[in-house]
Design a protein around this motif. Structure first.
Motif, PDB file in Angstrom:
ATOM      1  N   LEU A 113       0.756  -1.194   0.025  1.00 15.06           N
ATOM      2  CA  LEU A 113       0.229  -0.036   0.299  1.00 15.06           C
ATOM      3  C   LEU A 113       0.982   1.436  -0.157  1.00 15.06           C
ATOM      4  CD1 LEU A 113      -2.736   1.151  -0.001  1.00 15.06           C
ATOM      5  CD2 LEU A 113      -2.609   1.140   2.623  1.00 15.06           C
ATOM      6  N   SER A 114       2.041   1.213   0.852  1.00 17.08           N
ATOM      7  CA  SER A 114       2.824   2.388   1.043  1.00 17.08           C
ATOM      8  C   SER A 114       3.481   2.582  -0.467  1.00 17.08           C
ATOM      9  CB  SER A 114       3.676   2.337   2.060  1.00 17.08           C
ATOM     10  OG  SER A 114       4.536   3.165   2.103  1.00 17.08           O
ATOM     11  N   SER A 115       3.817   1.550  -1.121  1.00 19.04           N
ATOM     12  CA  SER A 115       4.329   1.496  -2.449  1.00 19.04           C
ATOM     13  C   SER A 115       3.419   2.002  -3.589  1.00 19.04           C
ATOM     14  CB  SER A 115       4.973   0.209  -2.616  1.00 19.04           C
ATOM     15  OG  SER A 115       6.044  -0.318  -2.002  1.00 19.04           O
ATOM     16  N   ASP A 116       2.379   1.631  -3.223  1.00 17.98           N
ATOM     17  CA  ASP A 116       1.422   2.073  -4.411  1.00 17.98           C
ATOM     18  C   ASP A 116       1.166   3.578  -4.458  1.00 17.98           C
ATOM     19  OD1 ASP A 116       0.330  -0.516  -4.964  1.00 17.98           O
ATOM     20  OD2 ASP A 116      -1.361  -0.125  -3.598  1.00 17.98           O
ATOM     21  N   VAL A 117       1.482   4.370  -3.503  1.00 13.40           N
ATOM     22  CA  VAL A 117       1.310   5.572  -3.217  1.00 13.40           C
ATOM     23  C   VAL A 117       2.648   6.369  -2.937  1.00 13.40           C
ATOM     24  CG1 VAL A 117      -1.262   5.646  -2.450  1.00 13.40           C
ATOM     25  CG2 VAL A 117       0.560   5.824  -0.823  1.00 13.40           C
ATOM     26  N   GLY A 118       3.648   5.903  -3.196  1.00 17.24           N
ATOM     27  CA  GLY A 118       5.070   6.592  -2.988  1.00 17.24           C
ATOM     28  C   GLY A 118       5.214   6.867  -2.018  1.00 17.24           C
ATOM     29  N   GLY A 119       4.608   6.261  -0.624  1.00 17.25           N
ATOM     30  CA  GLY A 119       4.696   6.742   0.621  1.00 17.25           C
ATOM     31  C   GLY A 119       4.129   7.889   0.954  1.00 17.25           C
ATOM     32  N   ARG A 120       3.206   8.569   0.222  1.00 19.12           N
ATOM     33  CA  ARG A 120       2.436   9.677   0.480  1.00 19.12           C
ATOM     34  C   ARG A 120       1.123   8.998   1.264  1.00 19.12           C
ATOM     35  NH1 ARG A 120       4.529  10.175  -4.683  1.00 19.12           N
ATOM     36  NH2 ARG A 120       2.853   9.375  -5.446  1.00 19.12           N
ATOM     37  N   VAL A 121       1.223   8.961   2.547  1.00 22.96           N
ATOM     38  CA  VAL A 121       0.271   8.601   3.494  1.00 22.96           C
ATOM     39  C   VAL A 121       0.207   9.731   4.378  1.00 22.96           C
ATOM     40  CG1 VAL A 121      -0.991   6.817   4.914  1.00 22.96           C
ATOM     41  CG2 VAL A 121       0.220   6.125   3.002  1.00 22.96           C
ATOM     42  N   TYR A 122      -0.717  10.512   4.680  1.00 22.86           N
ATOM     43  CA  TYR A 122      -0.546  11.535   5.713  1.00 22.86           C
ATOM     44  C   TYR A 122      -1.968  11.464   6.755  1.00 22.86           C
ATOM     45  CZ  TYR A 122       1.963  13.225   1.667  1.00 22.86           C
ATOM     46  OH  TYR A 122       2.999  13.273   0.850  1.00 22.86           O
ATOM     47  N   LEU A 123      -1.497  12.178   7.882  1.00 27.60           N
ATOM     48  CA  LEU A 123      -2.510  12.221   9.102  1.00 27.60           C
ATOM     49  C   LEU A 123      -3.402  13.588   8.748  1.00 27.60           C
ATOM     50  CD1 LEU A 123      -3.857  11.178  11.705  1.00 27.60           C
ATOM     51  CD2 LEU A 123      -2.125  11.918  12.749  1.00 27.60           C
ATOM     52  N   ASP A 124      -4.536  13.518   8.832  1.00 29.77           N
ATOM     53  CA  ASP A 124      -5.443  14.599   8.489  1.00 29.77           C
ATOM     54  C   ASP A 124      -5.635  15.452   7.368  1.00 29.77           C
ATOM     55  OD1 ASP A 124      -6.454  14.288  11.260  1.00 29.77           O
ATOM     56  OD2 ASP A 124      -4.862  15.259  12.462  1.00 29.77           O
ATOM     57  N   GLU A 125      -4.509  15.784   6.692  1.00 32.47           N
ATOM     58  CA  GLU A 125      -4.282  16.313   5.438  1.00 32.47           C
ATOM     59  C   GLU A 125      -3.026  16.218   4.738  1.00 32.47           C
ATOM     60  OE1 GLU A 125      -4.611  20.864   5.509  1.00 32.47           O
ATOM     61  OE2 GLU A 125      -3.862  20.852   7.433  1.00 32.47           O
ATOM     62  N   ALA A 126      -3.202  16.361   3.480  1.00 32.13           N
ATOM     63  CA  ALA A 126      -2.010  16.325   2.611  1.00 32.13           C
ATOM     64  C   ALA A 126      -1.429  17.766   2.385  1.00 32.13           C
ATOM     65  CB  ALA A 126      -2.410  15.536   1.283  1.00 32.13           C
ATOM     66  N   PRO A 127       0.027  17.717   2.025  1.00 31.67           N
ATOM     67  CA  PRO A 127       0.569  19.047   2.164  1.00 31.67           C
ATOM     68  C   PRO A 127      -0.013  19.535   0.846  1.00 31.67           C
ATOM     69  CG  PRO A 127       2.205  17.108   2.122  1.00 31.67           C
ATOM     70  CD  PRO A 127       1.098  16.619   2.183  1.00 31.67           C
ATOM     71  N   GLN A 128      -0.009  20.928   0.833  1.00 31.29           N
ATOM     72  CA  GLN A 128      -0.448  21.496  -0.709  1.00 31.29           C
ATOM     73  C   GLN A 128       0.515  21.275  -1.783  1.00 31.29           C
ATOM     74  OE1 GLN A 128      -0.979  26.052  -0.004  1.00 31.29           O
ATOM     75  NE2 GLN A 128      -1.799  25.903  -2.214  1.00 31.29           N
ATOM     76  N   GLY A 129      -0.149  20.702  -2.924  1.00 36.80           N
ATOM     77  CA  GLY A 129       0.500  20.563  -4.165  1.00 36.80           C
ATOM     78  C   GLY A 129       1.217  19.096  -4.064  1.00 36.80           C
ATOM     79  N   CYS A 130       0.641  18.418  -3.119  1.00 32.73           N
ATOM     80  CA  CYS A 130       0.998  16.944  -3.035  1.00 32.73           C
ATOM     81  C   CYS A 130       0.721  16.322  -4.397  1.00 32.73           C
ATOM     82  CB  CYS A 130       0.285  16.345  -2.005  1.00 32.73           C
ATOM     83  SG  CYS A 130       0.797  14.651  -1.752  1.00 32.73           S
ATOM     84  N   ALA A 131       1.601  15.153  -4.727  1.00 26.64           N
ATOM     85  CA  ALA A 131       1.646  14.412  -6.216  1.00 26.64           C
ATOM     86  C   ALA A 131       0.481  13.359  -5.885  1.00 26.64           C
ATOM     87  CB  ALA A 131       3.052  13.880  -6.589  1.00 26.64           C
ATOM     88  N   PHE A 132      -0.079  12.886  -6.822  1.00 27.35           N
ATOM     89  CA  PHE A 132      -1.017  12.001  -6.965  1.00 27.35           C
ATOM     90  C   PHE A 132      -0.403  10.703  -7.302  1.00 27.35           C
ATOM     91  CE2 PHE A 132      -3.789  15.755  -7.545  1.00 27.35           C
ATOM     92  CZ  PHE A 132      -4.662  15.635  -6.529  1.00 27.35           C
ATOM     93  N   PRO A 133      -1.049   9.450  -6.816  1.00 23.00           N
ATOM     94  CA  PRO A 133      -1.929   9.204  -5.892  1.00 23.00           C
ATOM     95  C   PRO A 133      -1.324   9.405  -4.237  1.00 23.00           C
ATOM     96  CG  PRO A 133      -1.071   7.100  -6.545  1.00 23.00           C
ATOM     97  CD  PRO A 133      -0.258   8.378  -7.292  1.00 23.00           C
ATOM     98  N   TYR A 134      -2.137   9.682  -3.408  1.00 23.47           N
ATOM     99  CA  TYR A 134      -1.878   9.660  -2.187  1.00 23.47           C
ATOM    100  C   TYR A 134      -3.053   9.294  -1.118  1.00 23.47           C
ATOM    101  CZ  TYR A 134      -4.178  14.421  -1.950  1.00 23.47           C
ATOM    102  OH  TYR A 134      -4.850  15.447  -2.015  1.00 23.47           O
ATOM    103  N   ILE A 135      -3.016   9.062  -0.006  1.00 23.59           N
ATOM    104  CA  ILE A 135      -3.931   8.700   1.152  1.00 23.59           C
ATOM    105  C   ILE A 135      -3.607   9.724   2.084  1.00 23.59           C
ATOM    106  CG2 ILE A 135      -4.669   6.849   2.756  1.00 23.59           C
ATOM    107  CD1 ILE A 135      -3.587   4.762   0.908  1.00 23.59           C
ATOM    108  N   VAL A 136      -5.094  10.135   2.746  1.00 22.03           N
ATOM    109  CA  VAL A 136      -5.039  10.624   4.010  1.00 22.03           C
ATOM    110  C   VAL A 136      -5.854  10.165   4.875  1.00 22.03           C
ATOM    111  CG1 VAL A 136      -5.969  13.025   4.905  1.00 22.03           C
ATOM    112  CG2 VAL A 136      -4.894  13.005   2.659  1.00 22.03           C
TER     113      VAL A 136
END
Length: 136
Positions: A17-40
């Motif tokens: 799962l972490s690999s699917d989103v390039g490690g972009r998993v965030y608590l509460d909100e993603a940083p502005q301009g975050c690359a897709f895909p990601y999980i919050v």
């Protein structure tokens, strides 16, 4: 709640799962301009439940998956890996005993978001999991 969040992050580390989103998993909100895909992910609610002999807490955690791919393949693959990792899983939670973690609900939608490139259509799948813990 901190112990549950740490357990979720711990299980995520090094996962597909972490690999699917390039490690972009965030608590509460993603940083502005975050690359897709990601999980919050975030806590929706935490409700204590007591019987005469037991003390439980029912916590709802929502994982929001975001994908800018026009195909449904990317987001459905991420969703499947989320289910594999967390549905009916075991978690190492300190100071509590995990009774269960299970998927409760999936809501799919399309959002219009403003990115650096302008307005963009983004798939958003919101997946709710119930986590029941016990103090016993």
């Amino acid at each position: 709640m901190d112990n549950i969040l740490k357990a979720i992050y711990g299980k995520l580390s090094g996962s597909t799962l972490s690999s699917d989103v390039g490690g972009r998993v965030y608590l509460d909100e993603a940083p502005q301009g975050c690359a897709f895909p990601y999980i919050v992910f975030f806590i929706v609610s935490a409700v204590p439940d007591k019987t005469f002999t037991e003390h439980f807490t029912d916590t709802i955690i929502q994982f929001s998956i975001f994908s800018s791919s026009s195909s449904g393949v990317e987001i459905s693959g991420i969703y499947n890996d989320l289910k594999v990792l967390y549905d009916e899983c075991s978690l190492s939670i300190t100071s509590n005993k995990l009774v269960w973690m299970r998927e409760q609900n999936l809501t799919t939608m399309i959002n219009e978001v403003t990115t650096l490139d302008g307005l963009q259509s983004v798939k958003h799948w919101a997946v709710d999991f119930e986590i029941r813990t016990s103090l016993d």
